[in-house]
Design an enzyme around this catalytic site. Structure first.
Site, short mmCIF file in Angstrom:
data_model
loop_
_atom_site.label_atom_id
_atom_site.label_comp_id
_atom_site.label_asym_id
_atom_site.label_seq_id
_atom_site.Cartn_x
_atom_site.Cartn_y
_atom_site.Cartn_z
N ASP A 24 4.11 -2.45 -4.91
CA ASP A 24 3.52 -1.17 -5.38
C ASP A 24 4.25 0.11 -4.94
O ASP A 24 4.64 0.22 -3.77
CB ASP A 24 2.11 -0.99 -4.81
CG ASP A 24 1.24 -2.20 -4.92
OD1 ASP A 24 1.65 -3.20 -5.51
OD2 ASP A 24 0.12 -2.13 -4.39
N GLN A 40 5.58 -0.62 -1.13
CA GLN A 40 5.29 -1.86 -0.41
C GLN A 40 6.60 -2.61 -0.26
O GLN A 40 7.25 -2.95 -1.25
CB GLN A 40 4.26 -2.69 -1.19
CG GLN A 40 2.87 -2.09 -1.17
CD GLN A 40 2.23 -2.22 0.20
OE1 GLN A 40 1.69 -3.25 0.54
NE2 GLN A 40 2.29 -1.16 1.00
N TRP A 48 7.04 -11.62 -1.08
CA TRP A 48 6.04 -10.81 -0.38
C TRP A 48 5.88 -11.30 1.06
O TRP A 48 5.88 -12.52 1.30
CB TRP A 48 4.71 -10.90 -1.15
CG TRP A 48 3.71 -9.90 -0.65
CD1 TRP A 48 3.55 -8.62 -1.10
CD2 TRP A 48 2.74 -10.09 0.38
NE1 TRP A 48 2.54 -8.00 -0.40
CE2 TRP A 48 2.02 -8.87 0.52
CE3 TRP A 48 2.40 -11.15 1.21
CZ2 TRP A 48 0.99 -8.70 1.44
CZ3 TRP A 48 1.37 -10.97 2.13
CH2 TRP A 48 0.68 -9.76 2.24
N SER A 81 -1.02 -0.61 0.61
CA SER A 81 -0.82 0.55 -0.26
C SER A 81 -1.68 1.75 0.12
O SER A 81 -2.73 1.61 0.73
CB SER A 81 -1.09 0.16 -1.71
OG SER A 81 -0.01 -0.63 -2.17
N ASP A 151 -6.16 0.54 -0.55
CA ASP A 151 -5.36 1.36 -1.46
C ASP A 151 -5.94 2.76 -1.67
O ASP A 151 -6.17 3.19 -2.81
CB ASP A 151 -5.16 0.65 -2.82
CG ASP A 151 -4.69 -0.79 -2.66
OD1 ASP A 151 -4.13 -1.11 -1.59
OD2 ASP A 151 -4.88 -1.58 -3.60
N GLU A 202 -7.77 -2.93 -7.58
CA GLU A 202 -6.75 -2.46 -6.64
C GLU A 202 -6.20 -1.11 -7.10
O GLU A 202 -6.33 -0.74 -8.27
CB GLU A 202 -5.58 -3.46 -6.57
CG GLU A 202 -5.98 -4.87 -6.16
CD GLU A 202 -4.80 -5.83 -6.00
OE1 GLU A 202 -4.78 -6.56 -5.01
OE2 GLU A 202 -3.91 -5.86 -6.88
N TRP A 293 1.86 -9.90 -10.74
CA TRP A 293 1.62 -10.85 -9.65
C TRP A 293 1.70 -12.30 -10.10
O TRP A 293 1.89 -13.21 -9.29
CB TRP A 293 0.27 -10.58 -8.97
CG TRP A 293 0.34 -9.46 -7.99
CD1 TRP A 293 -0.33 -8.28 -8.03
CD2 TRP A 293 1.16 -9.41 -6.81
NE1 TRP A 293 0.02 -7.49 -6.96
CE2 TRP A 293 0.92 -8.17 -6.19
CE3 TRP A 293 2.08 -10.29 -6.21
CZ2 TRP A 293 1.56 -7.79 -5.01
CZ3 TRP A 293 2.71 -9.91 -5.04
CH2 TRP A 293 2.45 -8.68 -4.45
C1 FRU Z 1 -1.48 -4.45 -5.30
C2 FRU Z 1 -1.71 -4.88 -3.88
C3 FRU Z 1 -2.56 -3.87 -3.15
C4 FRU Z 1 -2.19 -4.07 -1.71
C5 FRU Z 1 -0.72 -4.39 -1.81
C6 FRU Z 1 -0.24 -5.37 -0.79
O1 FRU Z 1 -0.33 -4.95 -5.88
O2 FRU Z 1 -2.28 -6.17 -3.85
O3 FRU Z 1 -3.94 -3.99 -3.41
O4 FRU Z 1 -2.44 -2.94 -0.93
O5 FRU Z 1 -0.50 -4.92 -3.10
O6 FRU Z 1 1.15 -5.46 -0.81
#
Ligand code: FRU
Length: 487
Positions: A24, A40, A48, A81, A151, A202, A293
């Site tokens: 993000d 992120q 990730w 985020s 977020d 989110e 995702w």
């Molecule tokens: C959205 C998310 C957010 C979270 C972040 C974690 O893509 O899942 O809700 O803060 O990515 O990396």
């Protein structure tokens, strides 16, 4: 012996980190001549992992300078985020003479054999975002019931003179208010029984926009991204609502009772708008993460993974009597152009002959015509590969077909054709297409519908052609510009 890969799908004018994983966009704020992008970031892997805030700045919205990591995990957990604001009046008390930046983000703490804990924290910077101090009173906001509580997007609400936070809470969003960014009071909750609940909510955003450029007629727009759920082959997507906001409560318009998508492609997620764009500019600028995702951890790039959309301007327009969110590329991108083809009042046969002479990888194409006939552009093509972008005025649709766009075997739902409905009557048809090493972004009929899709063609798939049109169809304008960037 295998040859070395000729491409890493590295975008030319889109932001991607030099190395490692990105998702993000975070903390997007304009301050002292720079557009900041935090994001992120997993600095130790291409998938990730423990989240940090990476950092980049741009002055022109297409040349990016990557800076050192801004925020790293600490005793409260990973840095998820969030947003950033300019604290112009030093409401936080963090600053001396000069205003500075405050970041508001989620601390995500893993707890062995239990649910993780998500709480909100703040950090401040006195040197244009180059270094950050985390507030010693962190976390500043927690909730007893919500496991997913993350977020935060914060903005100053001038009418009621308070900071407002919108934050995702599982299947709803909550609004909080604060005088100083440190103490937060619950104001309202929104989302039960409205919109799409196909995944976890989110990355929300909330901001006002003029309707049809009439400053007297203002509506508030709420963006809510919804996470991927294996039950839906679309994966993660972003929806929006329009309505009214009084500083505490959001009341949705009738138009928002059905689900409305921000983008009709697969790859525009977790996008939010820039804070503190100067009033004399007045735009609402947006950027999303160009992935999904559903397959984000498997895309076939090497050394890095993750790319942002181009920066876009958001506006509200009345289309078919509905107040609709429209998007257009930020005008700064016009400065990145090198003209490659410029045709006016040309028929399809002639246009096709010109297109056949071009080989391009990173470019913008703009086509305008007045006809009910379907038009298809075939881009990033070779004998084996092609990405098809079509607009059929008689059917009122625009689409991107990436079924044969290149590497797609990393996920069963990557291939496919993505369609959006558009209004085509009593007007010229207009396509603006942004192509880069691994993406297409299609803005149809002045941004009424946008389709953003990743593609992974071979580096040599650079052909451009047209299909399915009558040879006598006239393009009033057909322009192609190569686009350069900062890399
Ligand atoms: C959205 C998310 C957010 C979270 C972040 C974690 O893509 O899942 O809700 O803060 O990515 O990396």
């Amino acid at each position: 012996m295998s040859t070395i890969s000729t491409t890493d799908y590295r975008s030319v004018y889109h932001f991607s980190p030099k190395e490692k994983w990105m998702n993000d966009p975070n903390g997007m704020v304009y301050f002292q001549g720079e557009y900041h992008l935090f994001y992120q970031y997993h600095p130790y892997g291409n998938t990730w992992g423990p989240m940090h805030w990476g950092h980049a700045v741009t002055k022109d919205l297409y040349t990016w300078e990557e800076l050192p990591v801004a925020l790293a995990p600490d005793e409260h957990g990973m840095i998820f985020s969030g947003s950033a604001v300019v604290d112009w009046d030093n409401t936080s008390g963090f600053f001396d003479e000069e205003p500075g930046l405050v970041a508001i983000f989620t601390h995500h703490m893993e707890v062995p054999n239990d649910q993780p804990v998500q709480r909100q924290s703040i950090a401040y910077s006195k040197d244009k975002g180059r270094t950050w101090n985390k507030y010693e009173g962190n976390p500043v906001l927690q909730h007893e019931a919500f496991v997913d509580f993350r977020d935060p997007k914060v903005f100053w609400h001038e009418q009621t003179k308070a900071w407002v936070m919108i934050i995702a809470c599982g299947q709803t969003v909550c609004l909080y208010r604060s005088p100083n960014l440190k103490e937060w009071t619950f104001a309202s909750e929104f989302g039960a029984g409205i919109g799409s609940h196909d995944g976890v909510w989110e990355c929300p955003d909330l901001f006002p926009l003029a309707v049809d450029e009439d400053k007297q007629q203002e509506k508030w727009v709420m963006l809510v991204s919804i996470g991927a759920d294996p039950a839906f082959k679309e994966g993660s997507r972003t929806q929006y609502f329009t309505g009214n906001f009084n500083g505490s409560t959001f009341a949705p318009d009738e138009d928002s009772l059905t689900v409305r998508w921000l983008d009709h492609g697969r790859d525009n997620y977790a996008g939010v708008s820039w804070s503190d764009i100067p009033a004399e500019d007045g735009r609402r600028l947006f950027m999303g993460w160009m992935s999904n995702w559903m397959y984000a951890n498997q895309t076939p790039t090497e050394g890095y993974r993750g790319v942002m959309t181009i920066p876009r301007e958001l506006r509200l327009e009345t289309i078919h009597e509905k107040i609709t969110l429209v998007q257009c590329p930020a005008r700064e991108l016009e400065q990145a152009r090198t003209p490659k083809l410029s045709l006016y009042n040309v028929n399809a046969k002639e246009a096709q002959a010109y297109l056949g002479t071009l080989e391009l990888e990173s470019y913008e194409m703009e086509a305008i015509w007045a006809s009910e006939q379907p038009v298809e552009f075939i881009l990033r093509c070779s004998e084996k590969e092609q990405t098809v972008i079509g607009l059929d005025a008689s059917k009122q649709v625009v689409y991107v077909d990436r079924s044969r766009s290149g590497i797609a075997d990393f996920h069963e739902h990557f291939q496919g054709r993505h369609t959006a409905n558009i209004q085509t009557q009593n007007r010229e048809q207009h396509l603006r297409i942004y192509v880069d090493a691994s993406s297409v972004e299609v803005f149809a009929n002045d941004g009424q519908a946008v389709i953003t899709d990743l593609i992974y063609p071979a580096a040599e798939a650079k052909g451009i052609s047209m299909a399915c049109v009558h040879d006598d169809l006239i393009f009033s304008s057909l322009q192609i510009y190569e686009l350069c960037g900062g890399r």
